[in-house]
Every structure is written in structure tokens, then in C-alpha cells.
Design a protein around this motif. Sequence first.
Motif, short mmCIF file in Angstrom:
data_model
loop_
_atom_site.label_atom_id
_atom_site.label_comp_id
_atom_site.label_asym_id
_atom_site.label_seq_id
_atom_site.Cartn_x
_atom_site.Cartn_y
_atom_site.Cartn_z
N ASP A 188 22.67 -24.78 0.33
CA ASP A 188 23.08 -24.49 1.71
C ASP A 188 22.86 -25.69 2.62
O ASP A 188 23.60 -25.90 3.59
CB ASP A 188 22.32 -23.29 2.26
N ALA A 189 21.82 -26.48 2.32
CA ALA A 189 21.46 -27.63 3.17
C ALA A 189 22.06 -28.95 2.66
O ALA A 189 21.72 -30.01 3.17
CB ALA A 189 19.94 -27.77 3.23
N SER A 190 22.96 -28.87 1.68
CA SER A 190 23.55 -30.08 1.05
C SER A 190 22.47 -31.00 0.49
O SER A 190 22.54 -32.22 0.61
CB SER A 190 24.44 -30.83 2.05
N VAL A 191 21.46 -30.39 -0.11
CA VAL A 191 20.41 -31.11 -0.81
C VAL A 191 20.64 -30.88 -2.31
O VAL A 191 20.64 -29.74 -2.77
CB VAL A 191 19.01 -30.61 -0.40
N LEU A 192 20.86 -31.96 -3.04
CA LEU A 192 21.10 -31.86 -4.47
C LEU A 192 19.85 -31.35 -5.18
O LEU A 192 18.73 -31.69 -4.81
CB LEU A 192 21.49 -33.21 -5.05
#
Length: 333
Positions: A188-192
Motif C-alpha cells: 500500500d505504501a509502495s515499499v518493496l
Amino acid sequence: MMVSDEAKAVHAAYPAVDLHADTLMWTRWLGYDLHARHTPPLPWAALGGHVDIPRMREGGMAAQFFSLVSLPLRERGAGLARAVDEQIDALVEAIERRPRALRLVKRADEIRACEDEGQVAALLGIEGAHALEGDLDRVAHFARRGVRYMGLLHFSANEAGFPAYGRGRDDERGLTAWGRDLVARCEDASVLVDLAHINRRGFLDACAMATRPPIVSHTGVLGVFDHWRNIDDAQLRAVADKGGCVGVIFYPRYLGGNGLEPVVKHMLHILDVVGEDVPALGSDWDGFIVPTSPLKDPTGLPLLTEALLAAGVHERVIGKILRRNVLRVLEAG
């Protein structure tokens, strides 16, 4: 080993992106200066002092992912999350001192912009979800500060699951319910989601639920060398099936030998098993390792390009290994 004109041209065409270096740990502890060229004195040369901007430039690097390390035993009582924030603060301070040299980025297009401006791009990843101290809301906090990947495990069990090796190891148990929530929060936070260090069952659990490409920031492969730190072909396929990439580590202990040949063998195995869209660089520089001799610091990266050409790897595929696979995952994630 000399670098041919052909290898120099290929290397210049694809400025490298490395997925994992622990340099900011040394900056936080010892005041290590990213802007100065270092020749580490013994015995520290065996542990760190591998990465700095002058040597990154000499080695043809566009970007370095700096891992944010918090050690549960060392940081006990001091705050694991605070240790991560302090490393980010150290990077921000280095950027403020010389903003034309270094820039914190999160996206592939920002890396390309840094190249156009003559800057080195810095990206951030957290090594181990213990740094969240059980608080999933910290994912958003660290994402706002520039963190682009989250390693679920390091060398000890935490709320997310269990390590491939280390304190609390349990090979029979996979990703916890909290760990599944963490994967969803990261996406959701665009953290891989980084699957280095997690046990096999948790690794496959995370891949099965992933809706965005996962990564393995630094690892070897069991198809070349049998070691607990390395991943098997099923794990490679699980990452590939979700569009992810796998960074090959530069540590002889996990590669099965010193020199360029073992590094190339691990990359060739990944190419053979899952194709050209998966392999990447995952040095683990500055991570308490003695890197393979030709890749003791970024200045040796053109030698790796030479070795890949000598092994018959096409220039286009070398470009994917050096940077394009990571850039693609950044764009997709």
C-alpha cells in the motif's frame, strides 16, 4: 584482469544499481564520510569501508540502495526504530553538505534524473521488520522518509516470521498473521518487500500473497553452492512469477569461492532457471563481510561486466543485470 574497450563501453551504457550496502551503519557509528575516498586500514578493511561516492563514480554506478540496520542486541533499550531514523538522518546530513553530489530518491525516473545532473542516487531499505517494534504504522513513517524496501527478517525472529538462520529459527513456521499484514502495508505504501534472510516457508508465503514484485536484495543460489543463506530454484521461480528480481551477493562464503567466476556462476544459474528479467546486483558491501577480491569495492564492477561478456552473456542481458531489472521493479512497485 584487464577491462576491454568492449566491456568499458557496455559498462558505461548501463550505470550500475546495487541493491544492498550497509554503509550508513558505519556512518552512524563512526562518522564514516560518504563523500571521502577511503582506503580502510586493517582490520576494518575486512568488515566495512567498501563504499563511498568517489569509488562509486569510478566503478560506473548510478545508484546504491543503503540498508538501514538495527541490531536487537546492540540497540536494546535505545530504540530499534530510532536507530533507523538516525541512519536516515546521517544520509540527509551527507546530502545537505554536498547536494550536487548525492540525492535521496525512490523512483526509477529519479535515478535517471540524477545521472543527467551528475549526481549519485541513494535509495533506502530496512533490514529486518524488528525495526518497526511491532508498530505497522511505522511503515508509512519510514516510507515518507524515503524507504523503498522492507526486509521482513534479519538474523533473529520477529513479529513477521522466522529467519533462515539465527536466533529463533524455526523452519516449520512461515509468515505470521502480523507478517501478512506487513506485506499488505508495504504494498500500500509502495515499499518493496525484501525476502533476504527469511526462512523458506515464510519466503514462499510472502510470494504467494504478493500483488507487487518482491525482491531478494542480497543472496546466493543453492543451485550453485549449498549454504543456508542461499535460495533454491522454487524460490527463484516464486520471485520471477511475481515480476521481482534477485541481487547476487559478493560474499565468497555464500558464493562457494573467491573471484569473479563464482559470482558469474550464480548469475548464470538464475538466467538458466528463470530468465534474464531476474538477476541483479546485491553486493552486501559494508555488511561485516570480506567481499570477493575483484569486487572489494565499486571500482571492480567493470571487471564483472568483462567476466559476464567472457561467459557469453549478451550486452542487453548485462544491462538488465547491472540496472534495468531493478529499475523495472521500481517502476512496477
